[in-house]
Enzyme design. Structure first.
Site, PDB file in Angstrom:
ATOM      1  N   SER A 112      -6.934   8.347  10.048  1.00  0.00           N
ATOM      2  CA  SER A 112      -6.853   7.843   8.681  1.00  0.00           C
ATOM      3  C   SER A 112      -7.955   8.391   7.783  1.00  0.00           C
ATOM      4  O   SER A 112      -8.060   9.583   7.598  1.00  0.00           O
ATOM      5  CB  SER A 112      -6.880   6.318   8.713  1.00  0.00           C
ATOM      6  OG  SER A 112      -6.650   5.819   7.438  1.00  0.00           O
ATOM      7  N   HIS A 113      -8.801   7.502   7.272  1.00  0.00           N
ATOM      8  CA  HIS A 113      -9.808   7.892   6.291  1.00  0.00           C
ATOM      9  C   HIS A 113     -11.115   8.343   6.962  1.00  0.00           C
ATOM     10  O   HIS A 113     -12.061   8.669   6.264  1.00  0.00           O
ATOM     11  CB  HIS A 113     -10.101   6.696   5.389  1.00  0.00           C
ATOM     12  CG  HIS A 113     -10.445   5.476   6.186  1.00  0.00           C
ATOM     13  ND1 HIS A 113      -9.491   4.739   6.847  1.00  0.00           N
ATOM     14  CD2 HIS A 113     -11.621   4.905   6.483  1.00  0.00           C
ATOM     15  CE1 HIS A 113     -10.073   3.752   7.497  1.00  0.00           C
ATOM     16  NE2 HIS A 113     -11.366   3.827   7.300  1.00  0.00           N
ATOM     17  N   LYS A 125      -1.602   6.773  17.053  1.00  0.00           N
ATOM     18  CA  LYS A 125      -0.992   5.446  16.987  1.00  0.00           C
ATOM     19  C   LYS A 125       0.503   5.558  17.223  1.00  0.00           C
ATOM     20  O   LYS A 125       1.123   6.587  16.926  1.00  0.00           O
ATOM     21  CB  LYS A 125      -1.309   4.767  15.653  1.00  0.00           C
ATOM     22  CG  LYS A 125      -0.946   5.551  14.414  1.00  0.00           C
ATOM     23  CD  LYS A 125      -1.428   4.843  13.147  1.00  0.00           C
ATOM     24  CE  LYS A 125      -1.150   5.701  11.923  1.00  0.00           C
ATOM     25  NZ  LYS A 125      -1.482   5.079  10.650  1.00  0.00           N
ATOM     26  N   ASP A 277      -5.692   8.974   1.093  1.00  0.00           N
ATOM     27  CA  ASP A 277      -6.608   9.209   2.211  1.00  0.00           C
ATOM     28  C   ASP A 277      -6.091  10.250   3.200  1.00  0.00           C
ATOM     29  O   ASP A 277      -5.108  10.943   2.926  1.00  0.00           O
ATOM     30  CB  ASP A 277      -6.878   7.889   2.937  1.00  0.00           C
ATOM     31  CG  ASP A 277      -5.656   7.391   3.688  1.00  0.00           C
ATOM     32  OD1 ASP A 277      -4.533   7.710   3.241  1.00  0.00           O
ATOM     33  OD2 ASP A 277      -5.805   6.704   4.708  1.00  0.00           O
ATOM     34  N   ASP A 279      -4.326  10.284   5.974  1.00  0.00           N
ATOM     35  CA  ASP A 279      -2.924  10.294   6.413  1.00  0.00           C
ATOM     36  C   ASP A 279      -1.956   9.795   5.349  1.00  0.00           C
ATOM     37  O   ASP A 279      -0.780   9.548   5.630  1.00  0.00           O
ATOM     38  CB  ASP A 279      -2.748   9.490   7.702  1.00  0.00           C
ATOM     39  CG  ASP A 279      -3.146   8.037   7.554  1.00  0.00           C
ATOM     40  OD1 ASP A 279      -4.001   7.739   6.701  1.00  0.00           O
ATOM     41  OD2 ASP A 279      -2.600   7.187   8.285  1.00  0.00           O
ATOM     42  N   ASP A 281      -1.658   7.005   3.528  1.00  0.00           N
ATOM     43  CA  ASP A 281      -1.144   5.647   3.337  1.00  0.00           C
ATOM     44  C   ASP A 281      -1.994   4.820   2.373  1.00  0.00           C
ATOM     45  O   ASP A 281      -1.536   3.805   1.853  1.00  0.00           O
ATOM     46  CB  ASP A 281      -0.942   4.922   4.685  1.00  0.00           C
ATOM     47  CG  ASP A 281      -2.176   4.886   5.555  1.00  0.00           C
ATOM     48  OD1 ASP A 281      -3.237   5.374   5.115  1.00  0.00           O
ATOM     49  OD2 ASP A 281      -2.074   4.360   6.681  1.00  0.00           O
ATOM     50  N   ARG A 282      -3.230   5.240   2.122  1.00  0.00           N
ATOM     51  CA  ARG A 282      -4.064   4.480   1.183  1.00  0.00           C
ATOM     52  C   ARG A 282      -3.978   5.065  -0.218  1.00  0.00           C
ATOM     53  O   ARG A 282      -3.650   6.237  -0.385  1.00  0.00           O
ATOM     54  CB  ARG A 282      -5.528   4.508   1.617  1.00  0.00           C
ATOM     55  CG  ARG A 282      -5.765   3.838   2.937  1.00  0.00           C
ATOM     56  CD  ARG A 282      -7.238   3.768   3.250  1.00  0.00           C
ATOM     57  NE  ARG A 282      -7.440   3.004   4.484  1.00  0.00           N
ATOM     58  CZ  ARG A 282      -8.545   2.343   4.787  1.00  0.00           C
ATOM     59  NH1 ARG A 282      -9.574   2.374   3.969  1.00  0.00           N
ATOM     60  NH2 ARG A 282      -8.638   1.673   5.915  1.00  0.00           N
ATOM     61  N   THR A 344      -5.875  -8.932   8.701  1.00  0.00           N
ATOM     62  CA  THR A 344      -6.018  -7.523   8.327  1.00  0.00           C
ATOM     63  C   THR A 344      -5.254  -6.636   9.307  1.00  0.00           C
ATOM     64  O   THR A 344      -5.359  -6.818  10.515  1.00  0.00           O
ATOM     65  CB  THR A 344      -7.505  -7.150   8.342  1.00  0.00           C
ATOM     66  OG1 THR A 344      -8.157  -7.906   7.330  1.00  0.00           O
ATOM     67  CG2 THR A 344      -7.714  -5.672   8.092  1.00  0.00           C
ATOM     68  N   GLU A 363      -3.286  -4.777   0.643  1.00  0.00           N
ATOM     69  CA  GLU A 363      -4.561  -5.105   1.266  1.00  0.00           C
ATOM     70  C   GLU A 363      -5.687  -4.598   0.376  1.00  0.00           C
ATOM     71  O   GLU A 363      -5.545  -3.590  -0.311  1.00  0.00           O
ATOM     72  CB  GLU A 363      -4.676  -4.412   2.621  1.00  0.00           C
ATOM     73  CG  GLU A 363      -3.652  -4.867   3.624  1.00  0.00           C
ATOM     74  CD  GLU A 363      -3.933  -4.260   4.983  1.00  0.00           C
ATOM     75  OE1 GLU A 363      -4.415  -4.979   5.852  1.00  0.00           O
ATOM     76  OE2 GLU A 363      -3.700  -3.058   5.150  1.00  0.00           O
ATOM     77  N   GLU A 364      -6.820  -5.300   0.484  1.00  0.00           N
ATOM     78  CA  GLU A 364      -7.989  -4.909  -0.297  1.00  0.00           C
ATOM     79  C   GLU A 364      -8.483  -3.523   0.098  1.00  0.00           C
ATOM     80  O   GLU A 364      -9.168  -2.875  -0.675  1.00  0.00           O
ATOM     81  CB  GLU A 364      -9.109  -5.948  -0.140  1.00  0.00           C
ATOM     82  CG  GLU A 364      -9.462  -6.355   1.297  1.00  0.00           C
ATOM     83  CD  GLU A 364     -10.058  -5.263   2.133  1.00  0.00           C
ATOM     84  OE1 GLU A 364     -10.865  -4.513   1.587  1.00  0.00           O
ATOM     85  OE2 GLU A 364      -9.718  -5.177   3.336  1.00  0.00           O
ATOM     86  N   LYS A 376       1.822   1.166   4.700  1.00  0.00           N
ATOM     87  CA  LYS A 376       1.377   1.278   3.325  1.00  0.00           C
ATOM     88  C   LYS A 376       1.614   2.712   2.871  1.00  0.00           C
ATOM     89  O   LYS A 376       1.722   3.607   3.702  1.00  0.00           O
ATOM     90  CB  LYS A 376      -0.073   0.845   3.177  1.00  0.00           C
ATOM     91  CG  LYS A 376      -1.068   1.516   4.099  1.00  0.00           C
ATOM     92  CD  LYS A 376      -2.392   0.788   3.994  1.00  0.00           C
ATOM     93  CE  LYS A 376      -3.498   1.493   4.747  1.00  0.00           C
ATOM     94  NZ  LYS A 376      -3.562   1.105   6.158  1.00  0.00           N
ATOM     95  N   ARG A 496     -18.069  -6.031   7.198  1.00  0.00           N
ATOM     96  CA  ARG A 496     -17.497  -6.101   5.859  1.00  0.00           C
ATOM     97  C   ARG A 496     -17.705  -7.517   5.331  1.00  0.00           C
ATOM     98  O   ARG A 496     -17.396  -8.492   6.014  1.00  0.00           O
ATOM     99  CB  ARG A 496     -16.013  -5.794   5.881  1.00  0.00           C
ATOM    100  CG  ARG A 496     -15.679  -4.426   6.499  1.00  0.00           C
ATOM    101  CD  ARG A 496     -14.347  -3.930   5.956  1.00  0.00           C
ATOM    102  NE  ARG A 496     -13.807  -2.814   6.704  1.00  0.00           N
ATOM    103  CZ  ARG A 496     -14.222  -1.550   6.618  1.00  0.00           C
ATOM    104  NH1 ARG A 496     -15.216  -1.234   5.824  1.00  0.00           N
ATOM    105  NH2 ARG A 496     -13.652  -0.596   7.338  1.00  0.00           N
TER     106      ARG A 496
HETATM  107  C1  G16 Z   1      -6.117   0.269   8.869  1.00  0.00           C
HETATM  108  C2  G16 Z   1      -4.904  -0.578   8.812  1.00  0.00           C
HETATM  109  C3  G16 Z   1      -4.950  -1.421   7.566  1.00  0.00           C
HETATM  110  C4  G16 Z   1      -6.213  -2.237   7.540  1.00  0.00           C
HETATM  111  C5  G16 Z   1      -7.393  -1.348   7.709  1.00  0.00           C
HETATM  112  C6  G16 Z   1      -8.593  -2.231   7.911  1.00  0.00           C
HETATM  113  O1  G16 Z   1      -6.089   1.151   7.787  1.00  0.00           O
HETATM  114  O2  G16 Z   1      -3.752   0.223   8.784  1.00  0.00           O
HETATM  115  O3  G16 Z   1      -3.827  -2.222   7.531  1.00  0.00           O
HETATM  116  O4  G16 Z   1      -6.357  -2.912   6.335  1.00  0.00           O
HETATM  117  O5  G16 Z   1      -7.242  -0.539   8.827  1.00  0.00           O
HETATM  118  O6  G16 Z   1      -9.629  -1.528   8.350  1.00  0.00           O
HETATM  119  P1  G16 Z   1     -10.890  -2.263   8.932  1.00  0.00           P
HETATM  120  O7  G16 Z   1     -10.492  -2.954  10.198  1.00  0.00           O
HETATM  121  O8  G16 Z   1     -11.837  -1.128   9.092  1.00  0.00           O
HETATM  122  O9  G16 Z   1     -11.335  -3.240   7.875  1.00  0.00           O
HETATM  123  P2  G16 Z   1      -6.011   2.711   7.989  1.00  0.00           P
HETATM  124  O10 G16 Z   1      -5.772   3.276   6.625  1.00  0.00           O
HETATM  125  O11 G16 Z   1      -7.354   3.053   8.558  1.00  0.00           O
HETATM  126  O12 G16 Z   1      -4.894   2.954   8.951  1.00  0.00           O
END
Ligand code: G16
Length: 543
Positions: A112-113, A125, A277, A279, A281-282, A344, A363-364, A376, A496
């Site tokens: 992801s990011h 995943k 981001d 992949d 999705d963000r 989350t 999501e935030e 997402k 967080r």
């Molecule tokens: C992933 C999940 C999201 C989630 C995020 C939270 O995002 O797909 O649904 O909100 O992790 O991250 P953390 O546990 O670090 O707060 P992504 O974009 O990394 O796949």
């Protein structure tokens, strides 16, 4: 071609986190590390005779991993694998393809990011046949399998050409290399008014910038915005996917998407800016000199959904993760629809979407999406905003200001403390949990504690429960402080701290969020002793 059975021993650290297994590239390059996890997926979901989708965000090790997974799939009797051209497939596009072709599921290679490159991170995943992230039951099964694994199977064969679209075979297995963008773009075209967005982007005055952060959305964004929607060349910045994301951190927030932030907050700023981001999705949404928090973005999309063709009949419901602000709840209330609060992780939205209880989710953590896929979707969110802008003919700021006037404003901020020693972070959370019973009714900085708990969730569809999903301290006026440890980091722990307060009176809305939230920031420090527990004086990222 022969199938080789390779003896192996388990790795103890293959428990999937919030979003699959994320580790450093170096961890994945250990002997049998990737193979163990892939064989565990295959064993636990049962892949013989099935079709799978396979792709990734193009980061370092993507191509090698795809070749390994294809050979393992062939050795495990998979009938067909659909692979995104060049091994590239964004997370939402993967979800789209799984759903469209009714495959058993899909494997997405992404961290992801998180940063990429030989010294960066990698991830894998598994998504199930609804197109969404595997639910906890599935990830627990595959983790259990990874802990008893003794062997895996792999075909001895030459690498396949991943770059040419077309059909190939690997042993007995069919491999279809397909255009990564086509199905996904068709889906988006079915939801949004592309003609109207085209008019907006070519009217000679409206200007937008899309920052793909050298990650997976580059090719999709070039084709969509500069191709189909007529925006001038150069609208998409950082649009070439690079294995190390140009040494950047492909996380669309105010800190890591600084190139875009500088443009939107600079002189002669364009009207609209967006980033996505690693992949895809963000998303982050910016107006000229204006940042839209992800929580507000969800609320604005919900309030304006009927302006968009795909949602013109209204929403069944809205879902948000627990730490996301309650701005969307106010919209749901005024629309007379349900709003669900989940832990989350996008996987928790899957059942609500499948059961038709929710249409929009958010999501935030810069994630927004809908029932069109089960992930997402960054570009979906950008198009949703563009569609609203095209219809309302107002600026991003005007739209958000009017929203606050109507619904009140949820001041919101997240403070991240990254790279905290895991033991110290766990101690902080354990102490907080211990203190929860003493907090109820306590008054701090003029805020009276209404409830203090560790969030637990019962899925309204299948009744499954998830405990310990974040420590919440809620105050009688609706303000909240939430503490959680990230489930996506790979180095140490990330604490967080989520802060939220509500102001109904529009006349008081011109505060800077950090100022408006100062009393809650102080409360967070006093209940959790963040500085001494983390050894850090201030957050590493504030959004
Ligand atoms: C992933 C999940 C999201 C989630 C995020 C939270 O995002 O797909 O649904 O909100 O992790 O991250 P953390 O546990 O670090 O707060 P992504 O974009 O990394 O796949």
């Amino acid at each position: 071609m022969t199938i080789r059975t390779v003896e192996t021993t388990p790795y103890s650290d293959q428990k999937p986190g919030t979003s699959g297994l994320r580790k450093s590239v170096k961890a994945f390059q250990q002997p049998h590390y990737l193979e163990n996890f892939v064989q565990s997926i295959f064993d636990s979901v049962g892949v013989a005779g099935q079709t799978l989708v396979l792709g990734g965000d193009g980061r370092y090790y993507n191509r090698q991993a795809i070749q390994i997974i294809l050979k393992m799939a062939a050795a495990n009797g998979v009938a067909r694998v659909k692979v995104g051209q060049g091994g590239i497939l964004s997370t939402p596009a993967t979800s789209c393809v799984i759903r469209k072709y009714g495959t058993l599921g899909g494997i997405i290679l992404s961290a992801s990011h998180n940063p990429g490159g030989p010294d960066g991170d990698f991830g894998i995943k598994y998504n199930t046949n609804n197109g969404g992230p595997a639910p906890e039951k599935v990830t627990e099964d595959l983790y259990a399998r990874s802990q008893t694994i003794t062997e895996y199977k792999i075909l001895e064969a030459a690498d396949l050409d991943l770059d040419r679209v077309g059909d190939r075979t690997l042993g007995e297995m069919a491999v279809e290399i397909f255009d990564s963008a086509q199905d996904y773009q068709e889906l988006l075209e079915s939801l949004f008014d592309f003609d109207r967005i085209h008019q907006l982007l070519t009217n000679g005055s409206f200007r937008m910038v899309m920052d793909s952060m050298h990650a997976v959305t580059g090719p999709y964004a070039h084709a969509m915005f500069e191709g189909r929607l007529g925006a001038p060349a150069g609208t998409v910045m950082n649009g070439t996917p690079l294995e190390d994301f140009g040494q950047g951190h492909p996380d669309p927030n105010l800190v890591y998407a600084h190139d875009l932030v500088d443009i939107l907050f600079g002189e002669d700023a364009p009207d609209f800016g967006a980033a996505s981001d690693g992949d895809g999705d963000r998303n982050m949404i910016l107006g000229s000199q204006f940042f839209v928090t992800p929580s507000d973005s969800l609320a604005v999309l919900a309030a304006n959904a009927t302006l968009v063709p795909g949602y013109k009949d209204g929403l069944a419901g809205i879902a948000r993760s627990m730490p996301t602000s309650a701005a969307a709840d106010r919209v749901a209330e005024s629309l007379g629809i349900d709003c669900y609060e989940t832990p989350t992780g996008w996987k928790f939205f899957g059942n609500l979407l499948d059961a038709g209880k929710a249409t929009l989710c958010g999501e935030e953590s810069f994630g927004t999406g809908s029932n069109h896929v089960r992930e997402k979707d960054g570009l979906w969110a950008v198009l949703f905003w563009l569609n609203i802008l095209a219809v309302r003919q107002q600026s991003v700021e005007q739209i958000v200001q009017e929203h606050w006037q109507q619904f009140g404003r949820n001041y919101y901020s997240r403070h991240d403390y990254e790279g905290v020693e895991s033991d110290r972070a766990n101690t902080l959370i354990t102490h907080l949990r211990g203190a929860l019973p003493t907090l109820k009714g306590k008054v701090m900085n003029g805020y009276e504690v209404d409830y203090a708990d560790d969030f637990s969730y019962t899925d309204p569809v299948d009744g499954s429960t998830s405990q310990k999903q974040g420590v919440r301290i809620g105050f009688t006026d609706g303000s909240r402080v939430v503490f959680r440890l990230s489930g996506t980091g790979t180095q140490g722990a990330t604490l967080r701290v989520y802060l939220e307060s509500y102001e109904a009176n529009a006349a008081k809305h011109d505060h800077d969020p950090q100022q408006a939230l100062k009393p809650l920031i102080d409360i967070a420090e006093s209940v959790a002793s963040i500085r001494s527990n983390t050894g850090m004086d201030q957050p590493t990222v504030i959004t």
